[in-house]
Design a protein around this motif. Structure first.
Motif, PDB file in Angstrom:
ATOM      1  N   ASP A   1       0.827  -1.209   0.000  1.00 18.57           N
ATOM      2  CA  ASP A   1       0.000   0.000   0.000  1.00 18.57           C
ATOM      3  C   ASP A   1       0.861   1.260   0.000  1.00 18.57           C
ATOM      4  OD1 ASP A   1      -2.242  -1.606   0.043  1.00 18.57           O
ATOM      5  OD2 ASP A   1      -2.582  -1.392   2.194  1.00 18.57           O
TER       6      ASP A   1
ATOM      7  N   ARG B   1       1.933   1.842  -3.498  1.00 20.67           N
ATOM      8  CA  ARG B   1       0.807   2.361  -4.277  1.00 20.67           C
ATOM      9  C   ARG B   1       0.567   3.832  -3.966  1.00 20.67           C
ATOM     10  NH1 ARG B   1      -1.636  -2.817  -3.993  1.00 20.67           N
ATOM     11  NH2 ARG B   1      -2.059  -2.753  -2.355  1.00 20.67           N
ATOM     12  N   GLU B   2       0.627   4.195  -2.694  1.00 22.64           N
ATOM     13  CA  GLU B   2       0.432   5.597  -2.313  1.00 22.64           C
ATOM     14  C   GLU B   2       1.496   6.487  -2.943  1.00 22.64           C
ATOM     15  OE1 GLU B   2       0.311   5.984   1.952  1.00 22.64           O
ATOM     16  OE2 GLU B   2      -1.550   4.869   2.113  1.00 22.64           O
TER      17      GLU B   2
ATOM     18  N   TYR C   1       3.037   6.053  -5.789  1.00 21.16           N
ATOM     19  CA  TYR C   1       2.960   6.127  -7.243  1.00 21.16           C
ATOM     20  C   TYR C   1       1.579   6.478  -7.777  1.00 21.16           C
ATOM     21  CZ  TYR C   1       7.700   4.484  -7.483  1.00 21.16           C
ATOM     22  OH  TYR C   1       9.044   4.381  -7.360  1.00 21.16           O
ATOM     23  N   THR C   2       0.650   6.837  -6.918  1.00 23.34           N
ATOM     24  CA  THR C   2      -0.685   7.234  -7.425  1.00 23.34           C
ATOM     25  C   THR C   2      -1.027   8.626  -6.969  1.00 23.34           C
ATOM     26  OG1 THR C   2      -1.765   6.165  -5.541  1.00 23.34           O
ATOM     27  CG2 THR C   2      -1.659   4.951  -7.603  1.00 23.34           C
TER      28      THR C   2
END
Length: 184
Positions: free
Chosen positions: A177, A180-181, A183-184
């Motif tokens: 996670d 993901r945080e 790269y988003t």
């Protein structure tokens, strides 16, 4: 009576679902839409409660083993249109099923406690590790922790180091996670 693996999975799924619902209702955990830092904080704030839940469920198992399931009122009257066949389950089967569900829930909670313990070990040598214990496990405010420090320090130092350590823990607990945080 033998319980199939499908039935065990169903019991586990129902137990986990009920446990999460209970934790949500008691506001021990919050719904999703939290970032990894917030999730880590929730785990830390609830760490002691998780240990208590395990003890409570172990006591429930002992109660069932010693005294059986609590009696449930038989005041529900079947409706006349209910013409289907009903499978009646013996009290012993009900007890075994309830104990299996509780044991499954205990195992799951213990696993999460172990994961948290392992994450905490990664930061235990940090000079500010005590901040995590005092703020999350003892529920103390930054100002109290700062005043209790061996040589009193500024509460912003406590807050800054608490945040730093929680971020380290979040990487350990929620690595996918965190990526993901980023790269988003």
């Amino acid at each position: 009576m033998n319980i199939t693996s499908k039935e065990v999975k169903k019991i586990i799924d129902e137990t986990v679902s009920k446990t999460v619902d209970e934790l949500l209702q008691q506001k021990l955990i919050k719904k999703k839409d939290m970032n990894t830092y917030q999730k880590t904080e929730q785990l830390l704030y609830n760490y002691n409660a998780f240990k208590e839940v395990v003890k409570d469920k172990q006591e429930m198992i002992e109660q069932i083993e010693n005294y059986g399931l609590p009696n449930i009122s038989n005041s529900v009257i079947p409706m006349p249109q209910d013409t289907g066949y009903k499978v009646t389950v013996s009290e012993e089967e009900k007890e075994k099923s309830k104990i299996a569900a509780l044991e499954s829930s205990i195992a799951l909670t213990k696993n999460y406690i172990k994961i948290i313990d392992n994450a905490l070990k990664t930061i235990q040598d940090d000079p500010y590790y005590e901040v995590i214990e005092k703020c999350y496990f003892e529920g103390k405010k930054h100002s109290v922790v700062a005043n209790e420090w061996l040589t009193p320090i500024d509460e912003t130092t406590i807050g800054r180091n608490k945040n730093r350590l929680v971020k380290k823990l979040s990487i350990y607990l929620f690595s996918d996670d965190v990526i993901r945080e980023l790269y988003t």
